[in-house]
Write a protein that holds these residues in place. Sequence first.
Motif, PDB file in Angstrom:
ATOM      1  N   LEU A 185       1.133 -11.127 -14.465  1.00 24.63           N
ATOM      2  CA  LEU A 185       2.183 -10.937 -13.412  1.00 24.63           C
ATOM      3  C   LEU A 185       2.001 -10.247 -12.339  1.00 24.63           C
ATOM      4  N   LEU A 186       2.253 -10.900 -11.059  1.00 23.03           N
ATOM      5  CA  LEU A 186       1.921 -10.204  -9.692  1.00 23.03           C
ATOM      6  C   LEU A 186       3.234 -10.067  -9.320  1.00 23.03           C
ATOM      7  N   ILE A 187       3.662  -8.840  -8.682  1.00 21.56           N
ATOM      8  CA  ILE A 187       4.876  -8.569  -8.021  1.00 21.56           C
ATOM      9  C   ILE A 187       4.526  -8.060  -6.725  1.00 21.56           C
ATOM     10  N   SER A 188       4.953  -8.759  -5.517  1.00 15.59           N
ATOM     11  CA  SER A 188       4.942  -8.424  -4.419  1.00 15.59           C
ATOM     12  C   SER A 188       6.010  -8.232  -3.622  1.00 15.59           C
ATOM     13  N   ASP A 189       5.876  -6.878  -2.998  1.00 10.99           N
ATOM     14  CA  ASP A 189       7.110  -6.369  -2.613  1.00 10.99           C
ATOM     15  C   ASP A 189       7.102  -6.440  -1.031  1.00 10.99           C
ATOM     16  N   GLU A 190       7.805  -7.287  -0.450  1.00  7.32           N
ATOM     17  CA  GLU A 190       8.007  -7.734   0.825  1.00  7.32           C
ATOM     18  C   GLU A 190       6.608  -7.573   1.627  1.00  7.32           C
ATOM     19  N   ALA A 191       5.694  -8.570   1.120  1.00  5.14           N
ATOM     20  CA  ALA A 191       4.486  -8.927   1.743  1.00  5.14           C
ATOM     21  C   ALA A 191       4.458  -9.408   3.038  1.00  5.14           C
ATOM     22  N   MET A 192       5.607  -9.920   3.417  1.00  2.00           N
ATOM     23  CA  MET A 192       5.943 -10.644   4.854  1.00  2.00           C
ATOM     24  C   MET A 192       6.399  -9.900   5.850  1.00  2.00           C
ATOM     25  N   ALA A 193       7.183  -8.762   5.421  1.00  2.00           N
ATOM     26  CA  ALA A 193       7.826  -8.055   6.466  1.00  2.00           C
ATOM     27  C   ALA A 193       7.123  -7.756   7.772  1.00  2.00           C
ATOM     28  N   GLY A 194       7.772  -8.123   9.087  1.00  2.00           N
ATOM     29  CA  GLY A 194       7.225  -7.848  10.350  1.00  2.00           C
ATOM     30  C   GLY A 194       5.928  -8.754  10.458  1.00  2.00           C
TER      31      GLY A 194
END
Length: 246
Positions: A167-176
């Motif tokens: 399980l990979l949890i990506s926390d706003e990897a695309m912001a900015g």
Amino acid sequence: MTLSDTQSPLLRISALTKRFGGFTALHNVSVDIRPGERFGLIGPNGSGKTTLINCISGAFRTEPGTILFRDEDITLLQPHVRTRRGIARSFQIPRPFRSMTVAENLMVALDFAAHEHVSVAQRRDSMMSILTQMGLGSKANVSAMQLSQVELRKMELARAMATHPKLLISDEAMAGLSSSEVDEVLDLLLSLASRDITIIMIEHIMQAVMRFSERVMCLDAGRIIAIGTPSEVMADRRVQEAYLGT
Ligand SMILES: Nc1ncnc2c1ncn2[C@@H]1O[C@H](COP(=O)(O)OP(=O)(O)OP(=O)(O)O)[C@@H](O)[C@H]1O
Ligand SMILES: [Mg+2]
């Protein structure tokens, strides 16, 4: 009945509440994440998304609430034990070791996750294969300080991948990021998902959420206000009011 209805969930969150002093950041949250699912988590600023991730990864204790992962109760396990069981997360604000190279940053994560019987040579091979997979193969010997924003985001995801998560949890990897960079990171996440990694993606960029997710859940003030297919959730009146400001 479909196969996914009969399969047990990879992650089962039951009646989870998280308080900070007198403030309740999450109220009675229950959700199942299916094996292999691409799950989008949305909600306005301060709605509890990162707090939920911190509860899943073990940074925060929940009180009350239970978390099952692969049918085992992990509610009381330390974060590093959860990592070894197969839960990895990237941080909303990347935390690289800036004075180290990209390769060295990955090695730290690999050493943390690897079992003793894995040799240094095997770890190096593993490190190079993850960097290549994440499009950072040519950056191995570059100092983390010299990375662009999108490269830093990719390294953050690569470090999470170094622990071989289920399980990979990506926390706003695309912001900015620019829209072409958003597509790059999105394609990366989709390629990881196609390798049987279950992914929870927190994101404010709606186009990315719509393209990525099989299901979307929207939090508002610590409560689930909608869960369903991306189009169902986007069409929900409460989501539109709380989140989209319409
Ligand atoms: N360690 C903490 N101590 C006290 N309050 C906290 C803590 N962490 C989060 N909170 C509070 O809990 C609420 C939810 O925060 P959280 O970071 O989970 O929001 P979020 O949905 O991730 O928001 P964003 O989209 O801005 O990242 C906020 O009101 C926040 O101030
Ligand atoms: Mg957050």
